[in-house]
Design an enzyme around this catalytic site. Structure first.
Site, short mmCIF file in Angstrom:
data_model
loop_
_atom_site.label_atom_id
_atom_site.label_comp_id
_atom_site.label_asym_id
_atom_site.label_seq_id
_atom_site.Cartn_x
_atom_site.Cartn_y
_atom_site.Cartn_z
N ASP A 33 72.53 -47.39 -72.71
CA ASP A 33 72.38 -48.01 -74.03
C ASP A 33 71.58 -47.07 -74.93
O ASP A 33 70.58 -46.50 -74.50
CB ASP A 33 71.65 -49.35 -73.87
CG ASP A 33 71.80 -50.25 -75.08
OD1 ASP A 33 71.58 -49.78 -76.21
OD2 ASP A 33 72.13 -51.43 -74.89
N THR A 36 70.14 -49.58 -80.25
CA THR A 36 70.25 -49.77 -81.70
C THR A 36 69.38 -50.97 -82.11
O THR A 36 68.72 -51.58 -81.27
CB THR A 36 71.70 -50.09 -82.12
OG1 THR A 36 72.05 -51.39 -81.61
CG2 THR A 36 72.68 -49.04 -81.62
N THR A 128 87.00 -58.97 -77.53
CA THR A 128 86.86 -60.20 -78.29
C THR A 128 88.22 -60.81 -78.63
O THR A 128 89.22 -60.09 -78.73
CB THR A 128 86.11 -59.88 -79.60
OG1 THR A 128 86.26 -60.95 -80.52
CG2 THR A 128 86.67 -58.62 -80.29
N GLU A 130 88.82 -61.78 -81.48
CA GLU A 130 89.05 -61.48 -82.90
C GLU A 130 90.16 -60.45 -83.09
O GLU A 130 90.70 -60.32 -84.18
CB GLU A 130 87.75 -61.02 -83.56
CG GLU A 130 86.69 -62.09 -83.44
CD GLU A 130 85.46 -61.89 -84.31
OE1 GLU A 130 85.55 -61.22 -85.33
OE2 GLU A 130 84.40 -62.45 -83.94
N TYR A 153 85.40 -54.57 -87.86
CA TYR A 153 84.93 -54.81 -86.49
C TYR A 153 86.10 -55.09 -85.55
O TYR A 153 86.27 -54.43 -84.53
CB TYR A 153 83.93 -55.99 -86.45
CG TYR A 153 83.73 -56.55 -85.05
CD1 TYR A 153 83.09 -55.80 -84.07
CD2 TYR A 153 84.19 -57.84 -84.71
CE1 TYR A 153 82.91 -56.32 -82.77
CE2 TYR A 153 84.01 -58.35 -83.43
CZ TYR A 153 83.38 -57.59 -82.46
OH TYR A 153 83.21 -58.09 -81.19
N ASN A 182 83.67 -66.70 -79.30
CA ASN A 182 82.26 -66.56 -79.75
C ASN A 182 81.27 -67.05 -78.70
O ASN A 182 81.41 -68.17 -78.19
CB ASN A 182 82.03 -67.39 -81.02
CG ASN A 182 82.67 -66.77 -82.23
OD1 ASN A 182 83.88 -66.61 -82.29
ND2 ASN A 182 81.86 -66.41 -83.21
N PRO A 208 72.72 -70.64 -95.00
CA PRO A 208 73.92 -70.15 -95.67
C PRO A 208 75.20 -70.44 -94.89
O PRO A 208 75.33 -70.05 -93.73
CB PRO A 208 73.69 -68.63 -95.75
CG PRO A 208 72.73 -68.33 -94.65
CD PRO A 208 71.94 -69.56 -94.36
P1 NAD Z 1 75.07 -56.75 -79.43
O1 NAD Z 1 75.28 -56.23 -80.80
O2 NAD Z 1 74.08 -57.84 -79.21
O3 NAD Z 1 74.65 -55.56 -78.45
C1 NAD Z 1 75.31 -54.34 -78.46
C2 NAD Z 1 74.57 -53.39 -77.54
O4 NAD Z 1 75.28 -52.13 -77.54
C3 NAD Z 1 73.13 -53.07 -77.97
O5 NAD Z 1 72.27 -53.06 -76.86
C4 NAD Z 1 73.25 -51.68 -78.59
O6 NAD Z 1 72.06 -50.92 -78.50
C5 NAD Z 1 74.36 -51.08 -77.74
N1 NAD Z 1 75.03 -49.99 -78.48
C6 NAD Z 1 75.52 -50.02 -79.75
N2 NAD Z 1 76.00 -48.81 -80.08
C7 NAD Z 1 75.83 -48.00 -78.99
C8 NAD Z 1 76.12 -46.64 -78.73
N3 NAD Z 1 76.69 -45.86 -79.66
N4 NAD Z 1 75.82 -46.14 -77.51
C9 NAD Z 1 75.24 -46.92 -76.56
N5 NAD Z 1 74.91 -48.22 -76.77
C10 NAD Z 1 75.21 -48.74 -77.97
O7 NAD Z 1 76.52 -57.18 -78.93
P2 NAD Z 1 76.94 -58.40 -77.99
O8 NAD Z 1 77.08 -59.63 -78.82
O9 NAD Z 1 76.08 -58.41 -76.79
O10 NAD Z 1 78.42 -57.95 -77.59
C11 NAD Z 1 78.65 -57.16 -76.43
C12 NAD Z 1 80.14 -56.89 -76.29
O11 NAD Z 1 80.84 -58.13 -76.18
C13 NAD Z 1 80.76 -56.17 -77.49
O12 NAD Z 1 81.67 -55.24 -77.02
C14 NAD Z 1 81.45 -57.27 -78.28
O13 NAD Z 1 82.56 -56.77 -78.98
C15 NAD Z 1 81.88 -58.22 -77.15
N6 NAD Z 1 82.01 -59.63 -77.51
C16 NAD Z 1 81.00 -60.28 -78.16
C17 NAD Z 1 81.12 -61.64 -78.45
C18 NAD Z 1 80.01 -62.41 -79.14
O14 NAD Z 1 80.18 -63.58 -79.47
N7 NAD Z 1 78.83 -61.83 -79.33
C19 NAD Z 1 82.28 -62.32 -78.08
C20 NAD Z 1 83.30 -61.61 -77.43
C21 NAD Z 1 83.14 -60.27 -77.13
P1 TYD Z 2 79.29 -64.88 -86.68
O1 TYD Z 2 78.19 -65.49 -85.89
O2 TYD Z 2 79.01 -63.74 -87.59
O3 TYD Z 2 80.46 -64.53 -85.65
P2 TYD Z 2 82.00 -64.05 -85.92
O4 TYD Z 2 82.11 -63.57 -87.30
O5 TYD Z 2 82.15 -62.95 -84.92
O6 TYD Z 2 82.86 -65.24 -85.64
O7 TYD Z 2 79.93 -66.04 -87.58
C1 TYD Z 2 80.44 -67.23 -87.00
C2 TYD Z 2 81.05 -68.04 -88.11
O8 TYD Z 2 80.00 -68.47 -89.01
C3 TYD Z 2 82.02 -67.25 -88.98
O9 TYD Z 2 83.11 -68.11 -89.36
C4 TYD Z 2 81.21 -66.87 -90.21
C5 TYD Z 2 80.22 -68.01 -90.34
N1 TYD Z 2 78.88 -67.66 -90.89
C6 TYD Z 2 78.34 -68.46 -91.91
O10 TYD Z 2 78.96 -69.43 -92.38
N2 TYD Z 2 77.09 -68.14 -92.38
C7 TYD Z 2 76.37 -67.07 -91.92
O11 TYD Z 2 75.25 -66.80 -92.42
C8 TYD Z 2 76.93 -66.27 -90.86
C9 TYD Z 2 76.20 -65.10 -90.29
C10 TYD Z 2 78.20 -66.63 -90.38
#
Ligand code: NAD
Ligand code: TYD
Length: 360
Positions: A33, A36, A128, A130, A153, A182, A208
């Site tokens: 990692d 960031t 994801t 998405e 993204y 999500n 918001p």
């Molecule tokens: P996050 O943003 O919380 O964490 C991302 C991590 O990646 C951080 O620790 C950051 O330091 C590291 N990182 C970023 N750029 C990097 C680089 N260039 N080199 C090395 N490390 C780097 O993200 P998250 O929510 O934990 O998501 C993790 C994975 O799961 C992602 O690939 C995301 O697309 C996927 N995902 C997330 C969700 C969600 O709801 N959060 C849902 C489905 C899939």
């Molecule tokens: P988010 O948590 O950013 O996840 P994703 O865009 O990957 O689904 O947002 C979840 C949903 O909530 C999305 O439809 C956008 C909405 N949203 C708000 O309405 N207000 C906010 O301040 C944020 C960050 C997201």
């Protein structure tokens, strides 16, 4: 085995490590990692001193650094979480999404492919739902749904999925992909909807809601996602994609109202006081209307099913954020504050322009 866990200090990666490092002392988990703004080593205090856990600070977008760390460990398994993950940030500044999510994934695939013959057993790519774009009122995303990403993204994640699949087909690289809905739970950076609303409600700040709050997301508790990834790693078929979700479809406005009710109860304040903080702000450009996952393949083939329903998961999540003030203060300093100002100040300007009909 040596397992590279990229992005292990982020939200999902750290939940994954906290769950699996103690459970599998026979494996060595190496967290790769670059740390960031979204990373937090405090997420990992409970495993930091375990003999089967290590941290390597490496930027996956840096090809020679990736090559070097692969040469040092020759990992048999890679679980690839590292990404830029926030849609709104990708709209303001897409560059790092292309560098980390596309070039970073490419660098990892190349390094994995260059391992000595027979070493690399599995490249598990975490992605994801998405990538599939937006659903209308009915229907679910299946593994056959065509890719149709809407944001920088999701387009960058779609590109990375295509690369992983292409490396499997072209070079026989042993890969699997999971596409999940999500997530919510502990350690999520408070730029995402659920932690942002919990913390704002707790401080009685504006809540918001984009557009009318009618967009639907399919929420899954983060530990359920981590268990699904491990189940696919163990039992899924190479070259296959598995959709992961909990059939917990909620409108954003309903999620916000639920959080208001839980925070009000925890803090002993009137629920209406928090509901009055809801503000409908200008919508996200290209905002996908609805996501919903058909997870029947992972359930049938890997024996996984979600343990948490939304009611208990969101209650525990609210409590976690209210009870972990030092974690919250830590992540809210610096970069986070700056982001909040950029994002919501831009929305404020947009809102003023719309109501006055002024020129941009
Ligand atoms: P996050 O943003 O919380 O964490 C991302 C991590 O990646 C951080 O620790 C950051 O330091 C590291 N990182 C970023 N750029 C990097 C680089 N260039 N080199 C090395 N490390 C780097 O993200 P998250 O929510 O934990 O998501 C993790 C994975 O799961 C992602 O690939 C995301 O697309 C996927 N995902 C997330 C969700 C969600 O709801 N959060 C849902 C489905 C899939
Ligand atoms: P988010 O948590 O950013 O996840 P994703 O865009 O990957 O689904 O947002 C979840 C949903 O909530 C999305 O439809 C956008 C909405 N949203 C708000 O309405 N207000 C906010 O301040 C944020 C960050 C997201």
């Amino acid at each position: 085995m040596d397992i590279f866990v990229t992005g292990g200090a982020g939200f999902i990666g750290s939940n994954f490590l906290n769950l699996l490092v103690p459970r599998h002392p026979e494996h060595r988990f190496i967290n790769v990692d670059t740390l960031t703004y979204a990373a937090n080593l405090k997420n990992l205090v409970s495993i930091a001193d375990r003999p089967n856990y290590l941290l390597e600070r490496v930027d996956i977008a840096d090809r020679s650094a990736v090559r070097e760390v692969f040469a040092r460990y020759s990992p048999q398994i890679v679980v690839h979480f590292a990404a830029e993950s926030h849609v709104d940030r990708s709209i303001h500044a897409p560059d790092s999404f292309i560098e980390t999510n596309i070039t970073g994934t490419f660098n990892l695939l190349e390094a994995f492919r260059a391992l000595p013959a027979g070493t690399g057993k599995l490249f598990h790519h975490v992605s994801t739902d998405e990538v599939y774009g937006s659903l209308g009122e009915k229907g679910l995303f299946t593994e056959q749904t065509a890719y149709d990403p809407s944001s920088p993204y999701s387009a960058s994640k779609a590109s990375s999925d295509h690369l992983v699949r292409a490396y499997h087909r072209t070079y026989g690289l042993p890969a699997k992909i999971t596409n999940c809905s999500n997530n919510y739970g502990p350690y999520q950076f408070p730029e995402k909807l659920i932690p942002l609303i919990i913390l704002n409600a707790a401080e009685q700040k504006p809540l918001p809601v984009y557009g009318q709050g009618s967009n639907v997301r399919d929420w899954l508790y983060v530990e359920d996602h981590c268990e699904a990834i491990w189940a696919v790693m163990e039992k899924g078929r190479l070259g296959h994609t598995y959709n992961v979700g909990g059939r917990n479809e909620k409108k954003n406005l309903d999620v916000v109202k639920t959080i208001c009710s839980l925070v009000a109860r925890e803090q002993g304040v009137a629920e209406q006081t928090l509901l009055d903080l809801i503000r409908f702000v200008p919508d996200r450009p290209g905002h996908d209307q609805r996501y919903a996952i058909d997870a029947s393949k992972v359930i049938a083939e890997c024996g996984w099913k979600p343990k948490r329903d939304f009611e208990s998961g969101i209650r525990d999540t609210v409590r976690w954020y209210l009870q972990n003030a030092s974690w919250v203060n830590d992540v809210r300093s610096g970069e986070y504050r700056q982001w909040i100002e950029t994002n919501y100040a831009a929305r404020q300007t947009q809102s003023t322009r719309e109501t006055t009909g002024g020129t941009p």
